[in-house]
Design a protein around this motif. Structure first.
Motif, PDB file in Angstrom:
ATOM      1  N   THR A 148       1.996  -2.465   3.181  1.00 43.02           N
ATOM      2  CA  THR A 148       0.779  -2.075   2.483  1.00 43.02           C
ATOM      3  C   THR A 148      -0.244  -3.188   2.679  1.00 43.02           C
ATOM      4  O   THR A 148      -0.092  -4.290   2.142  1.00 43.02           O
ATOM      5  CB  THR A 148       1.042  -1.858   0.989  1.00 43.02           C
ATOM      6  OG1 THR A 148       2.060  -0.865   0.831  1.00 43.02           O
ATOM      7  CG2 THR A 148      -0.222  -1.407   0.276  1.00 43.02           C
ATOM      8  N   VAL A 149      -1.256  -2.920   3.476  1.00 47.54           N
ATOM      9  CA  VAL A 149      -2.289  -3.895   3.801  1.00 47.54           C
ATOM     10  C   VAL A 149      -3.624  -3.358   3.310  1.00 47.54           C
ATOM     11  O   VAL A 149      -4.096  -2.312   3.783  1.00 47.54           O
ATOM     12  CB  VAL A 149      -2.347  -4.157   5.320  1.00 47.54           C
ATOM     13  CG1 VAL A 149      -3.388  -5.226   5.647  1.00 47.54           C
ATOM     14  CG2 VAL A 149      -0.989  -4.578   5.849  1.00 47.54           C
ATOM     15  N   LYS A 150      -4.211  -4.043   2.300  1.00 52.77           N
ATOM     16  CA  LYS A 150      -5.501  -3.620   1.725  1.00 52.77           C
ATOM     17  C   LYS A 150      -5.450  -2.164   1.270  1.00 52.77           C
ATOM     18  O   LYS A 150      -6.318  -1.347   1.584  1.00 52.77           O
ATOM     19  CB  LYS A 150      -6.628  -3.830   2.730  1.00 52.77           C
ATOM     20  CG  LYS A 150      -6.770  -5.269   3.190  1.00 52.77           C
ATOM     21  CD  LYS A 150      -7.780  -5.408   4.299  1.00 52.77           C
ATOM     22  CE  LYS A 150      -7.782  -6.827   4.838  1.00 52.77           C
ATOM     23  NZ  LYS A 150      -8.688  -7.010   5.981  1.00 52.77           N
ATOM     24  N   ASN A 151      -4.343  -1.848   0.563  1.00 50.97           N
ATOM     25  CA  ASN A 151      -4.134  -0.528  -0.033  1.00 50.97           C
ATOM     26  C   ASN A 151      -3.849   0.575   0.983  1.00 50.97           C
ATOM     27  O   ASN A 151      -3.830   1.755   0.625  1.00 50.97           O
ATOM     28  CB  ASN A 151      -5.319  -0.113  -0.908  1.00 50.97           C
ATOM     29  CG  ASN A 151      -5.516  -1.049  -2.079  1.00 50.97           C
ATOM     30  OD1 ASN A 151      -4.532  -1.521  -2.672  1.00 50.97           O
ATOM     31  ND2 ASN A 151      -6.761  -1.350  -2.410  1.00 50.97           N
ATOM     32  N   TYR A 152      -3.620   0.207   2.242  1.00 46.37           N
ATOM     33  CA  TYR A 152      -3.307   1.206   3.256  1.00 46.37           C
ATOM     34  C   TYR A 152      -1.939   0.912   3.853  1.00 46.37           C
ATOM     35  O   TYR A 152      -1.574  -0.249   4.069  1.00 46.37           O
ATOM     36  CB  TYR A 152      -4.357   1.214   4.370  1.00 46.37           C
ATOM     37  CG  TYR A 152      -5.701   1.764   3.943  1.00 46.37           C
ATOM     38  CD1 TYR A 152      -5.937   3.129   3.922  1.00 46.37           C
ATOM     39  CD2 TYR A 152      -6.727   0.903   3.568  1.00 46.37           C
ATOM     40  CE1 TYR A 152      -7.173   3.638   3.544  1.00 46.37           C
ATOM     41  CE2 TYR A 152      -7.965   1.403   3.178  1.00 46.37           C
ATOM     42  CZ  TYR A 152      -8.184   2.779   3.166  1.00 46.37           C
ATOM     43  OH  TYR A 152      -9.406   3.274   2.779  1.00 46.37           O
ATOM     44  N   GLU A 153      -1.184   1.975   4.132  1.00 50.03           N
ATOM     45  CA  GLU A 153       0.104   1.819   4.800  1.00 50.03           C
ATOM     46  C   GLU A 153      -0.134   1.626   6.290  1.00 50.03           C
ATOM     47  O   GLU A 153      -0.815   2.419   6.925  1.00 50.03           O
ATOM     48  CB  GLU A 153       0.972   3.059   4.568  1.00 50.03           C
ATOM     49  CG  GLU A 153       2.350   2.971   5.198  1.00 50.03           C
ATOM     50  CD  GLU A 153       3.161   4.231   4.973  1.00 50.03           C
ATOM     51  OE1 GLU A 153       3.449   4.921   5.970  1.00 50.03           O
ATOM     52  OE2 GLU A 153       3.500   4.524   3.808  1.00 50.03           O
ATOM     53  N   LYS A 154       0.451   0.561   6.836  1.00 47.94           N
ATOM     54  CA  LYS A 154       0.192   0.213   8.229  1.00 47.94           C
ATOM     55  C   LYS A 154       1.488  -0.209   8.911  1.00 47.94           C
ATOM     56  O   LYS A 154       2.264  -0.978   8.349  1.00 47.94           O
ATOM     57  CB  LYS A 154      -0.834  -0.918   8.303  1.00 47.94           C
ATOM     58  CG  LYS A 154      -1.218  -1.336   9.715  1.00 47.94           C
ATOM     59  CD  LYS A 154      -2.242  -2.462   9.699  1.00 47.94           C
ATOM     60  CE  LYS A 154      -2.620  -2.899  11.098  1.00 47.94           C
ATOM     61  NZ  LYS A 154      -3.582  -4.028  11.082  1.00 47.94           N
ATOM     62  N   SER A 169      -8.202  -9.894  -1.226  1.00 49.05           N
ATOM     63  CA  SER A 169      -7.254  -8.779  -1.278  1.00 49.05           C
ATOM     64  C   SER A 169      -5.837  -9.304  -1.514  1.00 49.05           C
ATOM     65  O   SER A 169      -5.528 -10.467  -1.268  1.00 49.05           O
ATOM     66  CB  SER A 169      -7.301  -7.975   0.016  1.00 49.05           C
ATOM     67  OG  SER A 169      -6.900  -8.770   1.104  1.00 49.05           O
ATOM     68  N   LYS A 170      -4.959  -8.422  -1.987  1.00 42.06           N
ATOM     69  CA  LYS A 170      -3.575  -8.794  -2.241  1.00 42.06           C
ATOM     70  C   LYS A 170      -2.842  -9.033  -0.928  1.00 42.06           C
ATOM     71  O   LYS A 170      -3.189  -8.458   0.101  1.00 42.06           O
ATOM     72  CB  LYS A 170      -2.878  -7.694  -3.029  1.00 42.06           C
ATOM     73  CG  LYS A 170      -3.379  -7.547  -4.455  1.00 42.06           C
ATOM     74  CD  LYS A 170      -2.569  -6.479  -5.182  1.00 42.06           C
ATOM     75  CE  LYS A 170      -3.030  -6.340  -6.627  1.00 42.06           C
ATOM     76  NZ  LYS A 170      -2.253  -5.295  -7.348  1.00 42.06           N
ATOM     77  N   ALA A 171      -1.808  -9.867  -0.983  1.00 36.25           N
ATOM     78  CA  ALA A 171      -1.001 -10.123   0.208  1.00 36.25           C
ATOM     79  C   ALA A 171      -0.271  -8.850   0.613  1.00 36.25           C
ATOM     80  O   ALA A 171       0.114  -8.035  -0.226  1.00 36.25           O
ATOM     81  CB  ALA A 171      -0.003 -11.241  -0.064  1.00 36.25           C
ATOM     82  N   ALA A 172      -0.090  -8.694   1.914  1.00 33.22           N
ATOM     83  CA  ALA A 172       0.617  -7.521   2.423  1.00 33.22           C
ATOM     84  C   ALA A 172       2.079  -7.568   1.993  1.00 33.22           C
ATOM     85  O   ALA A 172       2.704  -8.625   1.978  1.00 33.22           O
ATOM     86  CB  ALA A 172       0.517  -7.472   3.942  1.00 33.22           C
TER      87      ALA A 172
END
Length: 598
Positions: free
Chosen positions: A83-89, A54-57
């Protein structure tokens, strides 16, 4: 049978899917190896495996809000969302401590103006975070602290230039108005001649000639604080905490990695605590003005846990003595010196915002005698089992009319006389191993004299005398020419990268670093992690009361346990620098004696 059929069907469907999507051979092998497992195991292992690709946050937004610090003053909180694994966290938040330059005996209108200015500054900082900084830092990797702080520094520099332009325009408009008014009104004639530039002073009581006395340097103006600057420090700290969280390491280790260019230190040393025991009010009716804070420093050979327990024992005994001075068992023990009838212990006046007892004394001897009595009552000895540090806050003692320091009510000393007094004090009471702000920062010649006289016996530390730490990076000779160390505070526009750079400068100049807690401390514990990661020699957190301060001591306890469990805890040492013989490095520094076992 049905379960086996479902597993075969899932395996066939997954194989067809991944075959059509050109899954790499290693991934396909890993998937085939995982399918024989139970479904609950399969999903976890598969998620962990795919997460590596996955892409870096990256930062997606910042949220700033107004909150309150430990003394009820408004301050800034900054939240970091990534944005962590396409989710806003939401990753973490940081709360800034507040620092006031208003003295404790300030006029009510001055205090009211400061509070109003503080509210405006926090409101501006919230706007900066939610609007400008959230946009500027979007899509930035939180682990890249250097780049984040560079962008914050550029933004702040632009704000400073904007303010200067506004001030120039306002000055120009005011100048034009004055010219117009001057043209309309004729200038009034002078009523009396101007006073002479300087007036010589008498050299003594006799009728000898007049001797010109060199005036003391005037007080340097306080460093200007830009309205909204809390946003810079709060955002930098929040990004550092986010970087540590995304790396899955504690903040102190993340800070050490940043300072040592990503090399994990094999061992780390905990900073020694300077625990404030007493706050001696400068504006109290008692006579002693020389001491603002009395701090305890446990021996370096003790663990932090042992040292804090010993400090708590002394604090309990001091509280008992202050609450019942007439029952003090040691009040008649100094009759040989004729002090048996003079010693009357003052009473405690409450709890300071520093988390310590508030009281006052009529003399330094009275204060130190009661400290010795408290330690002796619980079987401890000052100079062996515990040491003292005194915060003199000399900038608050200067009477600019007399050009002297008022150390007692009605007792004044010149800067040179102050040096002689400190030398006599340390020789008489060698258990005092640190003096904070013994002189104003303007008395540079006397700082040099006191360091040469006492540097091998005592730490001479600049706190208020080093408030302009932002200039240290451009001019390393400012305020650090002659002192043992400097108190750094994380306030206003200070950034994490600034602390890393400044501690590196101080290390190179053989100065010690003390991370200090501001007056308006918050519940954020990050200061402790920063002190450990930066390798600070001391940590000045205030007293062992008030939740926002005790939480930091508890955090240091947790870090000590963690480092000890990992075998990475290195023992601290108390070493002084002999400024008078600095050119002879072959002579070992003075080391304090080991403590006696309880």
């Amino acid at each position: 049978m049905e379960a086996a059929a479902r597993l075969r069907r899932r395996r066939r469907e997954a194989a067809e899917y991944y075959r059509g999507h050109r899954v790499p051979e290693r991934m396909e092998e890993a998937l085939n190896a995982l399918f024989p497992l139970c479904p609950e195991d399969l999903y976890g292992e598969l998620a962990n495996y795919l997460s590596k690709f996955s892409k870096a946050a990256v930062i997606c937004k910042l949220v700033g809000r107004k909150v309150f610090d430990g003394v009820g003053q408004p301050t800034l909180e900054v939240e970091i969302y990534c944005t962590v694994k396409n989710y806003e966290k939401r990753i973490c938040s940081a709360v800034m401590a507040t620092h006031s330059q208003i003295p404790e005996n300030a006029l009510p209108e001055t205090i009211e103006a400061d509070e109003k200015e503080r509210n405006v500054s926090v409101h501006t900082a919230v706007e900066w975070v939610n609007e400008s900084l959230s946009t500027i830092l979007r899509d930035l990797d939180p682990t890249d602290q250097c780049q984040a702080d560079k962008m914050l520094g550029e933004y702040f520099a632009n704000k400073v230039e904007e303010k200067k332009e506004i001030e120039k325009q306002e000055e120009g408009q005011e100048g034009e108005k004055k010219k117009e008014e001057a043209a309309k009104v004729a200038p009034a004639p002078a009523l009396r001649p101007s006073a002479p530039a300087s007036k010589p002073k008498k050299g003594g009581k006799g009728k000898k000639g007049l001797v010109e006395v060199k005036p003391i340097p005037p007080a340097e103006p306080a460093e200007a604080v830009l309205c909204g600057s809390l946003a810079i420090g709060g955002t930098s700290l929040a990004i550092a905490k986010a970087g540590a969280a995304l790396r899955h390491v504690p903040l102190y280790l993340h800070t050490a990695l940043l300072k040592h260019t990503q090399e994990t230190p094999k061992e780390m040393t905990l900073p020694l605590p300077m625990v404030t025991l007493l706050n001696c009010e400068k504006n109290s009716p008692t006579k002693l003005k020389l001491v603002k804070e009395v701090m305890l420093i446990p021996p370096a050979e003790l663990s932090f846990k042992q040292g804090i327990e010993r400090v708590l024992d002394i604090q309990k005994e001091m509280t008992r003595l202050l609450e019942s001075p007439s029952k003090t068992p040691g009040s008649q023990t100094d009759s040989k010196r004729g002090k048996a009838q003079k010693f009357l212990a003052p009473t405690v006046k409450g709890l300071s915002r520093l988390g310590c007892l508030t009281t006052g004394y009529d003399s330094l001897e009275q204060l130190l005698l009661q400290m010795q009595i408290a330690c002796n009552n619980i079987g401890l000895e000052l100079g062996t089992d515990m040491y003292l540090a005194l915060n003199c806050a000399a900038h608050e003692l200067m009477d600019y009319g007399k050009e002297k320091y008022e150390i007692l009510t009605g007792t004044f000393k010149s800067p040179d006389e102050m040096v002689a007094m400190y030398v006599e004090m340390i020789n008489k009471f060698p258990f005092i191993i640190a003096l904070i702000d013994p002189l104003r920062k303007e008395d540079r010649e006397q700082w040099s004299s006191i360091c040469c006289a006492l540097g091998s016996k005592c730490y001479l530390i600049a706190e208020d005398a080093a408030t302009q730490i932002s200039k240290l990076k451009t001019d390393q000779n400012i305020n650090t020419a002659m002192c043992s160390g400097i108190v750094l505070k994380y306030i206003n526009q200070t950034k994490v990268s600034d602390l890393i750079e400044l501690t590196g400068i101080l290390d190179g100049q053989r100065h010690i670093t003390i991370l200090g807690s501001p007056d308006g401390e918050s519940s954020d514990e990050s200061l402790v992690d920063l002190a450990v990661g930066l390798g600070a020699r001391f940590l000045k957190l205030g007293g062992l009361s008030r939740g926002e301060r005790v939480a930091k001591y508890n955090r240091l306890l947790a870090i000590e346990e963690e480092l000890a469990a990992n075998g990475a805890l290195r023992e601290a040492k108390l070493e002084f620098v002999d400024f008078a013989e600095e050119s002879q490095p072959e002579q070992p520094p003075d080391v304090l004696p080991a403590p006696q076992e309880d």
